[in-house]
Enzyme design. Structure first.
Site, mmCIF file in Angstrom:
data_model
loop_
_atom_site.group_PDB
_atom_site.id
_atom_site.type_symbol
_atom_site.label_atom_id
_atom_site.label_comp_id
_atom_site.label_asym_id
_atom_site.label_seq_id
_atom_site.Cartn_x
_atom_site.Cartn_y
_atom_site.Cartn_z
ATOM 1 N N SER A 25 37.155 29.389 43.590
ATOM 2 C CA SER A 25 35.882 30.094 43.162
ATOM 3 C C SER A 25 34.561 28.963 43.109
ATOM 4 C CB SER A 25 35.855 31.305 41.827
ATOM 5 O OG SER A 25 35.016 31.617 41.342
ATOM 6 N N HIS A 46 41.105 37.917 42.681
ATOM 7 C CA HIS A 46 40.921 36.584 42.789
ATOM 8 C C HIS A 46 40.712 35.397 41.677
ATOM 9 C CE1 HIS A 46 36.343 34.842 42.813
ATOM 10 N NE2 HIS A 46 35.974 33.972 41.152
ATOM 11 N N ASP A 102 39.225 41.491 45.825
ATOM 12 C CA ASP A 102 38.294 40.466 44.954
ATOM 13 C C ASP A 102 37.384 40.992 44.642
ATOM 14 O OD1 ASP A 102 36.538 38.317 44.049
ATOM 15 O OD2 ASP A 102 37.678 37.236 45.387
#
Lengths: 278, 278
Positions: free
Chosen positions: B147, B256, B223
């Site tokens: 991320s 995610h 995600d």
């Protein structure tokens, strides 16, 4: 039961469910990892019993077990460690008594007996529930756990011959009637009758003639709870005395954490896979 | 640097250290996993940059990377995501700005510039420090992250040719100047000069002619941040336009979380191992 979360992992699904438990008389939460194979066939299950202060979340996040379950093609069943909710008796200032510390027994003493029926929950209610709703081979299961959950795995395997194909444990509380954690919880949940205590103590069960299936125990030598709380030597002594098979591996330098569990969980899952395949 | 924790895992040691950072002007904490091989020889290192809200703890607990690092024989270096301490500027009510959200850049704006110098910390200070004190092969390292940390890994690899052997990322923020998280942090830390913003944006760096070494990116299709914040399609478009090599794998159904990271971390570590061996 109601699915409340689903996360893809290693090609399978890590799901979380909640349901109204008839054993514990409260809403209970648990997780099940379904490997990729479960999309097309029923799979065996490994039940994992967690330790003091844990919920279903610790093992699913920290142990790294899903990778091996995906490879080996069996489900991981991850129940909570106690009843939950505002109506459930608790001693909030204690981490080792009340919520998060059910010890996998059926309490007999007020106010605990109303909800703390984790033994029946684990051995009867939960398997019946999930085998009815998930792609699991009915009755084909093994059991493992960590610390208080290692104690739980050992007593379930000893008290329920035929119910589990194999048992293993990490850092289990092997002789709770002689250890501070066990003494506090057993006296609180079960009262003064030490005969009843012995019904939930792996070492005492072996002494009384219960035969475990072949069992694998891993214990770190640097475990901060080894000397006072865990007492694997007592369990081994009882097994030797009764002539029953046991494998205890003292692992040099490892502590009580999930980093220890993660280091050997692959070997434990392979061990259970062999038993679940036969 | 001072070792403050050491836990045995997969035959190696998961250590935590703290030190006074000259880049960030505060005490910083980081973890290093040293594989069993490091007991007898110097090993390569993979730097892992974590995402928003994380510390060094998330990856060491949740990714399951230590197993592969132990097999492959390299160290994992796990820094924090921002400067820390009471003296460090912060906006406590925001998870995506201030502490836990350093974005791996050197801030230029008051009051952030005094401590938020994570780019120099990651690329210069930390490697010099640990290569002087730990059994690491000097200069032999790769970089990865998740991320915000995937963004960090990509910009470090793009801006520092020769410093890293390989780069990979999970769910990276690929085009922060066009995404809400990036816009907020870049305007706060860097001010209004969008030319400066582009110096810390993987897509803009590629557009400007920076060449990545072969890079591996994994991105889950489920995600929740994909459409608004991550924009891997922009990074790929820039790579195609510039004729540079890139591998983006859209992984069906993954979200995610670190469950996604855990599912593919083994492949990422194998990818880096090939680059670190040559």
């Amino acid at each position: 039961m109601k699915q409340i979360e689903s996360v893809k992992e290693f090609g399978g699904w890590l799901n979380r469910y909640e349901h109204e438990s008839t054993s514990c008389h409260c809403k209970m939460t648990f997780s099940v990892y379904l490997p990729p194979q479960a999309a097309t066939e029923k799979v065996p299950a490994l039940y994992w019993l967690s330790g003091l202060t844990c919920t279903d979340d610790n093992v699913r996040t920290k142990a790294g077990a899903q990778r091996y379950a995906a490879e080996l093609g069996f489900a991981l069943v991850m129940p909570d460690t106690s009843p939950r909710g505002d109506a459930v008796a608790d001693i909030p200032e204690r981490y080792d008594l009340g919520k998060g510390a059910g010890f996998y027994l059926n309490a007999t003493q007020a106010p605990w007996a109303q909800h703390y029926q984790m033994y029946d929950y684990i051995n009867v209610e939960l398997p019946e529930l999930i085998e009815a709703h998930l792609p699991l081979v009915p009755g084909l299961k093994s059991i493992s756990g960590h610390s208080m959950g290692g104690h739980g795995a050992l007593i379930c395997a000893l008290k329920e011959p035929g119910r589990y194909r194999s048992v293993s444990a990490f850092s289990p509380i092997c002789h709770p009637v002689k250890a501070p954690w066990g003494e506090v919880c057993f006296s609180t949940y079960l009262g003064d009758d030490k005969n009843l205590w012995q019904q939930y103590d792996a070492t005492e069960l072996v002494k009384a003639g219960h035969k475990p299936m072949p069992a694998l125990i891993d214990q770190g030598t640097a475990d901060e709870f080894l000397a006072e709380q865990l007492l694997p030597q007592d369990f081994v002594a009882a097994c030797v005395q009764q002539g029953v098979s046991i494998q205890l591996r003292m692992q040099d330098g490892y502590d009580h954490s999930y980093h220890f569990v993660a280091s050997f969980i692959g070997e434990h899952l392979a061990y259970h896979a062999r038993a679940l395949r036969t």
